[in-house]
Scaffold this active site. Structure first.
Site, PDB file in Angstrom:
ATOM      1  N   LYS A 111      76.476  46.924 -33.168  1.00 38.60           N
ATOM      2  CA  LYS A 111      75.059  46.846 -32.786  1.00 38.60           C
ATOM      3  C   LYS A 111      74.180  46.524 -34.000  1.00 38.60           C
ATOM      4  O   LYS A 111      74.601  46.728 -35.140  1.00 38.60           O
ATOM      5  CB  LYS A 111      74.627  48.156 -32.129  1.00 38.60           C
ATOM      6  CG  LYS A 111      74.714  49.368 -33.030  1.00 38.60           C
ATOM      7  CD  LYS A 111      74.505  50.660 -32.228  1.00 38.60           C
ATOM      8  CE  LYS A 111      74.596  51.865 -33.137  1.00 38.60           C
ATOM      9  NZ  LYS A 111      74.636  53.123 -32.388  1.00 38.60           N
ATOM     10  N   ARG A 154      69.928  62.162 -24.336  1.00 37.65           N
ATOM     11  CA  ARG A 154      69.430  60.800 -24.371  1.00 37.65           C
ATOM     12  C   ARG A 154      69.945  60.162 -23.080  1.00 37.65           C
ATOM     13  O   ARG A 154      69.459  60.485 -22.016  1.00 37.65           O
ATOM     14  CB  ARG A 154      69.922  60.113 -25.657  1.00 37.65           C
ATOM     15  CG  ARG A 154      69.264  58.805 -25.946  1.00 37.65           C
ATOM     16  CD  ARG A 154      69.657  58.254 -27.326  1.00 37.65           C
ATOM     17  NE  ARG A 154      71.083  57.944 -27.441  1.00 37.65           N
ATOM     18  CZ  ARG A 154      71.653  57.421 -28.531  1.00 37.65           C
ATOM     19  NH1 ARG A 154      70.937  57.171 -29.599  1.00 37.65           N
ATOM     20  NH2 ARG A 154      72.940  57.161 -28.561  1.00 37.65           N
ATOM     21  N   HIS A 204      78.276  61.379 -26.706  1.00 35.75           N
ATOM     22  CA  HIS A 204      77.812  61.085 -28.066  1.00 35.75           C
ATOM     23  C   HIS A 204      77.345  62.373 -28.743  1.00 35.75           C
ATOM     24  O   HIS A 204      76.626  63.160 -28.147  1.00 35.75           O
ATOM     25  CB  HIS A 204      76.658  60.071 -27.993  1.00 35.75           C
ATOM     26  CG  HIS A 204      76.296  59.470 -29.314  1.00 35.75           C
ATOM     27  ND1 HIS A 204      77.225  58.948 -30.190  1.00 35.75           N
ATOM     28  CD2 HIS A 204      75.088  59.285 -29.909  1.00 35.75           C
ATOM     29  CE1 HIS A 204      76.605  58.482 -31.272  1.00 35.75           C
ATOM     30  NE2 HIS A 204      75.313  58.671 -31.126  1.00 35.75           N
ATOM     31  N   ARG A 231      84.708  55.813 -32.342  1.00 38.51           N
ATOM     32  CA  ARG A 231      83.601  54.841 -32.370  1.00 38.51           C
ATOM     33  C   ARG A 231      82.801  54.928 -33.677  1.00 38.51           C
ATOM     34  O   ARG A 231      81.606  55.186 -33.660  1.00 38.51           O
ATOM     35  CB  ARG A 231      82.595  55.122 -31.240  1.00 38.51           C
ATOM     36  CG  ARG A 231      83.088  55.037 -29.826  1.00 38.51           C
ATOM     37  CD  ARG A 231      81.882  55.014 -28.876  1.00 38.51           C
ATOM     38  NE  ARG A 231      80.919  56.057 -29.116  1.00 38.51           N
ATOM     39  CZ  ARG A 231      80.920  57.268 -28.536  1.00 38.51           C
ATOM     40  NH1 ARG A 231      81.851  57.576 -27.651  1.00 38.51           N
ATOM     41  NH2 ARG A 231      80.000  58.147 -28.836  1.00 38.51           N
ATOM     42  N   TYR A 272      48.804  46.261 -55.996  1.00 37.89           N
ATOM     43  CA  TYR A 272      47.782  46.710 -55.044  1.00 37.89           C
ATOM     44  C   TYR A 272      47.435  48.182 -55.229  1.00 37.89           C
ATOM     45  O   TYR A 272      48.319  49.019 -55.411  1.00 37.89           O
ATOM     46  CB  TYR A 272      48.280  46.548 -53.602  1.00 37.89           C
ATOM     47  CG  TYR A 272      48.360  45.147 -53.086  1.00 37.89           C
ATOM     48  CD1 TYR A 272      47.232  44.319 -53.022  1.00 37.89           C
ATOM     49  CD2 TYR A 272      49.572  44.638 -52.602  1.00 37.89           C
ATOM     50  CE1 TYR A 272      47.326  43.030 -52.519  1.00 37.89           C
ATOM     51  CE2 TYR A 272      49.668  43.355 -52.096  1.00 37.89           C
ATOM     52  CZ  TYR A 272      48.541  42.548 -52.057  1.00 37.89           C
ATOM     53  OH  TYR A 272      48.626  41.284 -51.550  1.00 37.89           O
ATOM     54  N   CYS A 332      54.937  45.078 -52.510  1.00 36.56           N
ATOM     55  CA  CYS A 332      54.148  44.141 -51.701  1.00 36.56           C
ATOM     56  C   CYS A 332      55.036  43.551 -50.605  1.00 36.56           C
ATOM     57  O   CYS A 332      56.205  43.896 -50.492  1.00 36.56           O
ATOM     58  CB  CYS A 332      53.590  43.026 -52.573  1.00 36.56           C
ATOM     59  SG  CYS A 332      52.873  43.600 -54.127  1.00 36.56           S
ATOM     60  N   ASP A 387      56.292  40.521 -50.331  1.00 37.79           N
ATOM     61  CA  ASP A 387      57.343  39.621 -50.802  1.00 37.79           C
ATOM     62  C   ASP A 387      57.806  39.894 -52.224  1.00 37.79           C
ATOM     63  O   ASP A 387      58.694  39.203 -52.721  1.00 37.79           O
ATOM     64  CB  ASP A 387      56.838  38.168 -50.748  1.00 37.79           C
ATOM     65  CG  ASP A 387      56.158  37.860 -49.431  1.00 37.79           C
ATOM     66  OD1 ASP A 387      56.778  38.142 -48.393  1.00 37.79           O
ATOM     67  OD2 ASP A 387      55.007  37.371 -49.448  1.00 37.79           O
TER      68      ASP A 387
HETATM   69  C1  LIG Z   1      75.600  53.978 -32.941  1.00 39.15           C
HETATM   70  C2  LIG Z   1      76.585  54.682 -32.112  1.00 39.15           C
HETATM   71  C3  LIG Z   1      77.810  55.110 -32.639  1.00 39.15           C
HETATM   72  C4  LIG Z   1      78.160  55.006 -34.102  1.00 39.15           C
HETATM   73  O1  LIG Z   1      77.412  55.918 -34.846  1.00 39.15           O
HETATM   74  P1  LIG Z   1      77.696  56.115 -36.413  1.00 39.15           P
HETATM   75  O2  LIG Z   1      76.949  57.327 -36.764  1.00 39.15           O
HETATM   76  O3  LIG Z   1      77.163  54.890 -37.089  1.00 39.15           O
HETATM   77  O4  LIG Z   1      79.151  56.226 -36.558  1.00 39.15           O
HETATM   78  C5  LIG Z   1      78.739  55.663 -31.781  1.00 39.15           C
HETATM   79  N1  LIG Z   1      78.455  55.815 -30.468  1.00 39.15           N
HETATM   80  C6  LIG Z   1      77.280  55.455 -29.934  1.00 39.15           C
HETATM   81  C7  LIG Z   1      77.031  55.679 -28.494  1.00 39.15           C
HETATM   82  C8  LIG Z   1      76.309  54.876 -30.730  1.00 39.15           C
HETATM   83  O5  LIG Z   1      75.127  54.527 -30.194  1.00 39.15           O
END
Ligand SMILES: *Cc1c(COP(=O)(O)O)cnc(C)c1O
Length: 372
Positions: free
Chosen positions: A38, A136, A170, A229, A269, A316, A318
């Site tokens: 992602k 979530r 998660h 994951r 700035y 800034c 850039d």
């Molecule tokens: C982003 C995400 C992960 C990975 O998370 P990390 O902390 O980068 O390992 C795993 N599962 C889900 C559902 C996520 O959204």
């Protein structure tokens, strides 16, 4: 070539491969590996990263949305791809035709996908997401919602046009230290296991059960189940040195101008920095439009030949300035590492009051990725 670029991000696919293999080696033999792609693979470039990991044998990829999944398919990535977020059910034919796996987070959505798949005349592969404490997305199963939650999960899996391959949850605090975080994570894991067992008792089982993000992989080996994951860990951060992982991104720029300012000169700035003595100031062609947060102004330092140079004055859009007074060997054209093997991303993130994830994702599309 790099010297002619203003600011660039060196990406080491070899380090990515190294990390993949190091994480894999710590997993049970039969455990599958889903690599997080992602947000353009956490800023590293999803196509290049996925191609390399597919060559290495990664089993699954995950992305946030359909557009990210299609980018991988257009690039020829064949491995299964799980979409973690919602896709409107109108896109069900595309999901099926592109062999994508859709997350389903409640019975109502399962019903919609089922109807769309039946109408199209195909089968949509899905993974059910269970809310065990992240609060979530996902089927509500905590406390008094357990029975109804399991009922909804079982009903979702028996709908026509859906292949419920997987189930996942998660973790909210698996990367945090301390007893409280440990208890919370273990309770999430326990609840997830209970849901799977209760569904099984009603005749529904899943081929791929998964829950371990980076924190899970590092701190809860018992959570590996059928697949892990990891995201951040794969890119070489958040390891704490335990698996010997290597950062895959090195954000680089160079010194474009040097001037010596007198004492009591205000820099940039707002005049928030004033020189105390004669100061050798270097201008770097990197600013917040490249992803270097303005809130880091006057709070960080970057690595260049000979050591670290404090950043001075407001960052800034850039450009920004550094104090090179104590680094006489640094000159116009000297390269400067914003973060990477020498300048810690974790430290920079802490200085910005955020997590390394946000700084990686912030490296903007103006910054070319150079694969080394
Ligand atoms: C982003 C995400 C992960 C990975 O998370 P990390 O902390 O980068 O390992 C795993 N599962 C889900 C559902 C996520 O959204």
């Amino acid at each position: 070539m790099q010297e002619t670029m203003r600011t660039w991000a060196e990406i080491s696919l070899d380090n990515l491969e190294h990390n993949y293999r190091a994480i894999r080696a710590a997993l049970p033999q039969e455990c599958r590996f889903l690599a997080l792609m992602k947000a353009d693979a956490y800023g590293h470039g999803a196509v290049a990263a996925a191609r390399r990991l597919e060559e290495c044998g990664a089993d699954y990829f995950a992305v946030a949305c359909l557009a990210e999944a299609l980018e991988l398919r257009r690039a020829g990535v064949k491995a299964p791809v799980l979409i973690l977020g919602h896709t409107p059910e109108d896109y069900t034919p595309i999901l099926i035709a592109e062999n994508l796996t859709q997350t389903v987070t409640c019975l109502a959505k399962a019903v919609e996908y089922s109807a769309a798949a039946v109408k199209y005349g195909g089968t949509l592969r899905i993974h059910l997401k269970i809310d065990t404490g992240m609060s979530r997305l996902g089927y509500l199963v905590a406390g008094q919602h357990f029975e109804q939650g399991v009922e909804n999960i079982v009903s979702s899996c028996t709908l026509p046009g859906l292949d419920a391959e997987g189930i996942y949850t998660h973790f909210a605090v698996s990367d945090e230290e301390g007893e409280e975080a440990r208890d919370y994570t273990l309770r999430q894991l326990e609840l997830f296991r209970s849901v799977i067992a209760a569904a099984q008792a009603r005749g529904v089982s899943f081929r791929v059960r998964h829950c371990a993000n980076s924190g899970g992989v590092l701190n809860y080996p018992e959570a590996a189940m059928d697949m892990v994951r990891p995201g951040l860990l794969l890119y070489g951060y958040g390891d704490g040195g335990r698996l010997g992982l290597k950062p895959c991104m090195r954000l680089m720029t160079h010194v474009s101008t040097i001037k010596i300012y007198d004492a009591h000169t205000k820099i940039s700035y707002g005049g928030i920095y004033e020189t105390k003595t004669a100061t050798r100031v270097g201008v770097l062609p990197i600013g917040y439009a490249d992803g270097l947060f303005r809130c880091l102004s006057n709070k960080c330092e970057f690595y260049t030949q000979g050591g670290f140079a404090p950043q001075i004055g407001r960052i800034c859009m850039d450009m920004c300035m550094i104090d090179l007074s104590r680094l006489p060997q640094a000159n116009v054209e000297s390269t400067v590492e914003i973060f990477g093997p020498n300048a810690s991303l974790d430290k920079l993130a802490a200085e910005a009051g955020t997590v390394p994830y946000e700084l990686l994702c912030a490296v903007s599309k103006r910054v070319p990725r150079v694969y080394i």
